[in-house]
Design an enzyme around this catalytic site. Sequence first.
Site, short mmCIF file in Angstrom:
data_model
loop_
_atom_site.label_atom_id
_atom_site.label_comp_id
_atom_site.label_asym_id
_atom_site.label_seq_id
_atom_site.Cartn_x
_atom_site.Cartn_y
_atom_site.Cartn_z
N LYS A 13 12.58 -21.11 -35.82
CA LYS A 13 12.51 -21.53 -34.41
C LYS A 13 12.04 -22.97 -34.28
O LYS A 13 12.61 -23.76 -33.56
CB LYS A 13 11.50 -20.67 -33.63
N ARG A 88 6.38 -14.21 -26.08
CA ARG A 88 6.32 -13.33 -27.24
C ARG A 88 6.06 -11.88 -26.84
O ARG A 88 5.99 -11.02 -27.71
CB ARG A 88 5.19 -13.79 -28.15
N ARG A 127 6.00 -22.40 -47.41
CA ARG A 127 5.83 -23.37 -46.33
C ARG A 127 4.53 -24.15 -46.51
O ARG A 127 3.50 -23.58 -46.88
CB ARG A 127 5.81 -22.59 -45.02
N ARG A 160 -0.82 -22.79 -44.39
CA ARG A 160 -1.55 -22.32 -43.21
C ARG A 160 -2.14 -20.93 -43.46
O ARG A 160 -1.47 -20.09 -44.06
CB ARG A 160 -0.58 -22.23 -42.03
N ARG A 171 2.08 -10.34 -39.09
CA ARG A 171 2.79 -11.04 -38.01
C ARG A 171 4.19 -10.44 -37.79
O ARG A 171 4.67 -10.37 -36.66
CB ARG A 171 2.90 -12.53 -38.32
P1 AMP Z 1 3.60 -19.99 -34.30
O1 AMP Z 1 3.23 -21.33 -34.82
O2 AMP Z 1 4.54 -20.03 -33.13
O3 AMP Z 1 4.09 -19.05 -35.37
O4 AMP Z 1 2.24 -19.34 -33.70
C1 AMP Z 1 1.12 -19.14 -34.52
C2 AMP Z 1 0.19 -18.13 -33.87
O5 AMP Z 1 -0.22 -18.59 -32.58
C3 AMP Z 1 0.78 -16.75 -33.60
O6 AMP Z 1 0.75 -15.90 -34.74
C4 AMP Z 1 -0.13 -16.25 -32.47
O7 AMP Z 1 -1.38 -15.83 -32.97
C5 AMP Z 1 -0.36 -17.52 -31.68
N1 AMP Z 1 0.67 -17.67 -30.62
C6 AMP Z 1 1.62 -18.65 -30.52
N2 AMP Z 1 2.39 -18.46 -29.45
C7 AMP Z 1 1.94 -17.34 -28.84
C8 AMP Z 1 2.34 -16.59 -27.70
N3 AMP Z 1 3.39 -16.97 -26.95
N4 AMP Z 1 1.62 -15.49 -27.38
C9 AMP Z 1 0.56 -15.09 -28.11
N5 AMP Z 1 0.15 -15.71 -29.22
C10 AMP Z 1 0.83 -16.83 -29.59
#
Ligand code: AMP
Length: 216
Positions: A13, A88, A127, A160, A171
Amino acid sequence: MRLIMLGAPGAGKGTHALLLSKEYNIPQISTGDILRSHIKNETDLGKEAKNYMDKGLLVPDELVVEIVKSRIQEDDCKEGFILDGFPRTIPQAQALDKALEELGIGLDNVVNIDVSDEVIIKRMAGRRVCPKCGASYHVEHKKPIKDDICDECESELILREDDKEETVRKRLQVYEEQTKPLIDYYEKRGILLTIEGTGSVEEIGKKIKDALEVSK
Ligand code: AMP
């Protein structure tokens, strides 16, 4: 153009949101990046979000909804935006619908990048990210010029916390339970474009652009 990027963590994404943001000259809004910058700056929101993120859990809806609601009203979003990692959950999607309705705007498309769990686990273990500028790399597919050093700012790259295998599995489970229902939600609205997310970044990028052109 107003887009949502949907897909499991590690589906690509972020990579494709960035490419589309350059192509269409509209901002990429990554809730993950915004939350990580709050963590870095040790804000109250950052401190709260970190508890969930490190465990691979979602941050509570009301926190992320507020972030997105105010972000999409900024000046640079006038011509459109790409939401990367939001919504999400169904309540987040409903809150977004309400906010957009109040602003008198709609969504054009939801790009759903489809990748199997096995491919995702392999991808995420490789990554690496730059803790300073946020640039992302992969030990096989997108190597930095110098091993483990950021091309942009020369900081040492890291894995990370939430990309570690155990957390990735959590996740993926969270994605399955809470985010996957959004596929149906947007499919029913007739704005979902599902793209098979295996192959090179260029190939997938072309498939996405072609699908967006056709749906115009
Ligand atoms: P990402 O970088 O998009 O994979 O996001 C990393 C982490 O941030 C996720 O595993 C969630 O813990 C949190 N996060 C990001 N976007 C959201 C969202 N829309 N709703 C809830 N948690 C989020």
